[in-house]
Design a protein around this motif. Sequence first.
Motif, mmCIF file in Angstrom:
data_model
loop_
_atom_site.group_PDB
_atom_site.id
_atom_site.type_symbol
_atom_site.label_atom_id
_atom_site.label_comp_id
_atom_site.label_asym_id
_atom_site.label_seq_id
_atom_site.Cartn_x
_atom_site.Cartn_y
_atom_site.Cartn_z
ATOM 1 N N PHE A 28 -48.612 9.034 -5.288
ATOM 2 C CA PHE A 28 -47.335 9.396 -4.969
ATOM 3 C C PHE A 28 -47.577 10.807 -3.792
ATOM 4 O O PHE A 28 -46.815 10.751 -2.862
ATOM 5 N N ALA A 29 -48.859 11.354 -3.888
ATOM 6 C CA ALA A 29 -49.187 12.138 -2.602
ATOM 7 C C ALA A 29 -49.149 11.328 -1.340
ATOM 8 O O ALA A 29 -48.849 12.026 -0.257
ATOM 9 N N ALA A 30 -49.953 10.259 -1.700
ATOM 10 C CA ALA A 30 -50.182 9.433 -0.423
ATOM 11 C C ALA A 30 -48.859 9.036 0.225
ATOM 12 O O ALA A 30 -48.542 9.018 1.198
ATOM 13 N N LEU A 31 -47.961 8.609 -0.763
ATOM 14 C CA LEU A 31 -46.613 8.053 -0.369
ATOM 15 C C LEU A 31 -45.792 9.264 0.520
ATOM 16 O O LEU A 31 -44.938 8.776 1.339
ATOM 17 N N GLN A 32 -46.254 10.585 -0.361
ATOM 18 C CA GLN A 32 -45.284 11.781 0.383
ATOM 19 C C GLN A 32 -45.778 11.661 1.758
ATOM 20 O O GLN A 32 -45.061 12.011 2.591
ATOM 21 N N HIS A 33 -47.105 11.639 1.991
ATOM 22 C CA HIS A 33 -47.924 11.989 3.307
ATOM 23 C C HIS A 33 -47.383 11.008 4.053
ATOM 24 O O HIS A 33 -46.893 11.384 5.413
ATOM 25 N N LEU A 34 -47.182 9.482 3.843
ATOM 26 C CA LEU A 34 -46.971 8.491 4.713
ATOM 27 C C LEU A 34 -45.397 8.662 5.079
ATOM 28 O O LEU A 34 -45.102 7.912 6.015
ATOM 29 N N THR A 35 -44.674 9.186 4.312
ATOM 30 C CA THR A 35 -43.070 9.245 4.727
ATOM 31 C C THR A 35 -42.576 10.630 4.902
ATOM 32 O O THR A 35 -41.322 10.380 4.947
ATOM 33 N N GLN A 36 -43.400 11.427 5.440
ATOM 34 C CA GLN A 36 -42.791 12.673 5.635
ATOM 35 C C GLN A 36 -42.014 12.780 6.943
ATOM 36 O O GLN A 36 -41.235 13.699 6.920
ATOM 37 N N GLU A 37 -42.095 11.846 7.671
ATOM 38 C CA GLU A 37 -41.439 11.810 8.970
ATOM 39 C C GLU A 37 -40.218 10.927 8.651
ATOM 40 O O GLU A 37 -39.338 10.685 9.717
ATOM 41 N N ILE A 263 -46.554 0.929 -9.091
ATOM 42 C CA ILE A 263 -45.566 1.579 -8.301
ATOM 43 C C ILE A 263 -45.941 2.705 -7.507
ATOM 44 O O ILE A 263 -46.964 3.504 -8.007
ATOM 45 N N GLY A 264 -45.816 3.010 -6.295
ATOM 46 C CA GLY A 264 -46.438 4.075 -5.527
ATOM 47 C C GLY A 264 -47.490 3.649 -4.854
ATOM 48 O O GLY A 264 -47.828 3.877 -3.619
ATOM 49 N N VAL A 265 -48.439 2.952 -5.563
ATOM 50 C CA VAL A 265 -49.644 2.566 -4.829
ATOM 51 C C VAL A 265 -49.651 1.454 -4.087
ATOM 52 O O VAL A 265 -50.163 1.435 -2.917
ATOM 53 N N PHE A 266 -48.836 0.491 -4.197
ATOM 54 C CA PHE A 266 -48.727 -0.855 -3.636
ATOM 55 C C PHE A 266 -47.993 -0.247 -2.307
ATOM 56 O O PHE A 266 -48.234 -0.590 -1.026
ATOM 57 N N LEU A 271 -47.515 0.751 3.792
ATOM 58 C CA LEU A 271 -47.127 1.736 4.729
ATOM 59 C C LEU A 271 -48.362 2.032 5.423
ATOM 60 O O LEU A 271 -48.269 2.364 6.669
ATOM 61 N N ALA A 272 -49.513 2.132 4.903
ATOM 62 C CA ALA A 272 -50.712 2.583 5.648
ATOM 63 C C ALA A 272 -51.369 1.691 6.624
ATOM 64 O O ALA A 272 -51.718 1.993 7.694
ATOM 65 N N VAL A 273 -51.224 0.238 6.475
ATOM 66 C CA VAL A 273 -51.737 -0.465 7.144
ATOM 67 C C VAL A 273 -50.945 -1.267 8.127
ATOM 68 O O VAL A 273 -51.247 -1.593 9.137
ATOM 69 N N ASP A 277 -42.407 0.271 12.217
ATOM 70 C CA ASP A 277 -41.714 1.542 12.020
ATOM 71 C C ASP A 277 -41.442 1.774 10.309
ATOM 72 O O ASP A 277 -41.091 0.840 9.770
ATOM 73 N N ARG A 278 -41.961 3.189 10.179
ATOM 74 C CA ARG A 278 -42.141 2.939 8.483
ATOM 75 C C ARG A 278 -40.740 3.286 7.863
ATOM 76 O O ARG A 278 -40.731 2.810 6.654
ATOM 77 N N ALA A 279 -39.571 3.664 8.376
ATOM 78 C CA ALA A 279 -38.478 3.817 7.783
ATOM 79 C C ALA A 279 -37.980 2.466 7.510
ATOM 80 O O ALA A 279 -37.416 2.124 6.348
ATOM 81 N N THR A 280 -38.106 1.440 8.476
ATOM 82 C CA THR A 280 -37.676 0.027 8.119
ATOM 83 C C THR A 280 -38.360 -0.529 7.061
ATOM 84 O O THR A 280 -38.120 -1.632 6.214
#
Length: 874
Positions: A28-37, A263-266, A271-273, A277-280
């Motif tokens: 979830f920390a990684a998810l938070q970092h990847l979705t901060q924008e 959940i969260g890891v997948f 999102l990282a690879v 556009d990360r929102a879509t």
Amino acid sequence: MAELRRLLDRYRTPIGVLVVLALIALGFAALQHLTQEIRFADVRAALHDLSVTKIVLALLATAGSYLALTFYDLLALHTIARPLPWRTAALASFTSYTLSHNLGLALLTGGSARYRIYSAAGLDGPDVARVVAIASGTFWAGVVSVTGVALLLHPGALDLAGLKLSATQVQAAGWSIAVLTIALLGACAVVRAPIRLFGFTLPLPSPGLLLLQIAIALVDIACASAALFVLIPGAAPALLPAFILAYTLGIVAAVVTHVPGGIGVFEAVVLAVVPVDRATLFAALIAYRVLYYLLPLGFGVFVLAWHEGARQRRRSSRFLSGVRAVATGVAPLALSVATFMAGAMLLLSGSLPSVRARMGDLAAILPLPMIEFSSIAASLTGTALLLLAPALYRRLDGAFLATRTLLIAAALFSILKGLDYEEATACLTVAALLQWTRSAFYRRTAVTGQPVGPGWVASVAAVIALTIWAGFFAYRHVDYSENLWWKFALHSDAPRFLRATLGVIVMLAGACVWRLMSPTATAARSALSEVDSVTVRRILASANRTDTMLALTGDKRFLLSDAGDAFVMYQVHGASWVVMGDPVGPREAWGELLWNLRDLADRDQGRLLLYQISSPVLDIAIGMGLSIVKYGEDAVVDLTSFTLDTPRLRALRKSERAVARKGARMHIVAASELGPIMDELESVSDEWLQAKAQREKGFSLGHFDRAYLSFFDMAVVTIDDRIVAFANLWLTENRKEASVDLMRHRSDTPPGTMDYLLVNLMLWAQQHGYARFSLGMAPLSGIEDRRLAPAWAKAAAFIFRHGERFYGFRGLRTYKEKFAPGWEPRYIAGPGGVGLLRGLRDLSRLISRPQPALYLPPAPAADTLAPEPKVSQP
């Protein structure tokens, strides 16, 4: 290092839980970092922009994936030469995969569903294990093959979340996987013999069948990834190699980390690879999680519960109204999963913004305080459902009643907090399925009596983490201030989320305190088992076997017969109630004792395991529906005809006389006279333990404890008035059997000292009228490895032949054969399938970790157990 190993072994479960919790936090920390924008409004807009066509295509791809999954099992059944109709394989495959995809813990969730369905179709436990192994191998073959193809098709270099691979490295990895796949096909073509490991046989598929399995795996992964790909707006074919690679890496990361449902890891890996556009992409991932995971899970639970309820109702007229039959079914598993998911749904709904149009309609009907109360109540109800889910799995009637009530209340709160009729429908559906299978929940025990499983802790942590992360993600634009806590307005969703989160945390903390402060099942078991030593020794006086003296080790619990003339000794470890040996007392009381203990174990959500029972107990065990496994054989010497002057005992006679010529003498020291020599005996014992690199064991063996040894006469071997070896005597009062328990010696004793001790003990016992002498168990002895023997027999025979360096199974039997004994079989009886393996695991831990004494009875009088106060034998 040894101490560290012992600590790791002792705290393996909490350490594993902490590791999984840390992985959840990192995910979830990684998810938070990847979705901060990313803003919640953008994600919601992207979700609303998903067309019906895209959703239908995703559903079709999902259906194709789950259809391909059913052929995993079908081909596995053909590989093991146990073909079943596609309908049976499809039901087992679909239900097991929907459970394991969402919860992880594949063996516990998916394996249980498979075992229930396939065992009803005539397969045994090893066959089901083979199906699971082959299906898992098929899945991983597909994942690896798809990864190789994606790497070969990927143009240029690759950046995997910070791990940069050059174009050459990417191509090399792809070709390596391709070569590995070709080599696997070649191995299956050349090596046609099945794989044998610890007696477990796993047939290899033919090259043609393997190709078909890989093709089906490719179809499965292609459909599963397509279900996500079609949801990504503007996804072009050029994106496919990177997308498929990201998808397979996400699956691998989810499986390796053991995070429930990944959940969260997948999501973080994809999102990282994937370079879009990360929102879509995040919106597509959310929709994919619902369409590919949650919808099939709901349908799978419904099918499983309906199938189980209908099956038991068909049998109810023939089988005690199906109550006990349902108890072994998968309805509790399916509905505990459904209840858990319903709780997660309520919590997640409470953390996200409400639908404004519905809130406007609701405000015209209800006052604001009622809406606010319902919002918090829905989240608290969801938390309660998470806490009750494992109690449903253990079939507790109180959990059934509470869950059914809470689900109905949750449906009402869902309507009152925001007209969430979808949630209300889901909750009422689960409540209806609970009612349909109500006879499965029959155990009348406290919810706090259930053990806390690491999988459940991890799953609850994952849901709470998701809920909190989703809330802070949704209200990232809201400036936090203390006034938010006290802001009550129709569209004030952020304050509702904060209040609900606080309520959930307080409720979880209260549940933990309540559980810690509540009376535990162990306390109840202790109260059940308080039997004074006088009663135990009185019943032991009628025993015919010496191993009944294990009742005096102080680490057993006891259940007395109604007449008070018989007892069964047992101990509880985890969920296993392990009985040591046959009941003690009149045989007519044995059936009553064992049935009563089984009822107690069942009421306490435990499994019963009978350890080292003899043939007379088998009828009772079979009548209780337990599975029977031969454990080994007991070596017994007939003292009525025992003599050293036979050719067969020539080597033994020679060894005994050689030790006697070195000045060895055996003495029998009465129990009342052990005090002056106890320190010397302890030094011998400590020296023996150190030389053997052993530590004391318990339950099925005695251990050096002064209070325990004070019950028995002691045979000591001296050389020059120095004790070099000893053994405490087990003697039945009716003189039908003699034996020894602890046998320990100094490291400088002459070779053959133990032969000398045992021979002279047999002669002494023969002189004093004992009928037989037990040399104890030879584990795994006498089990034949024939072609049509069951898998457990083949495994036991294999370990007996090849496990010498771990225990010395064959060497132990060879040593006892020197005394020309007769061999009497001993058995283990317990639940079938995975339950027996868990019971044996608990048994091994029970033996390797001596329990603290439940009582320390006073030392007996000198003539209580010793037929002679003091005897010497030259």
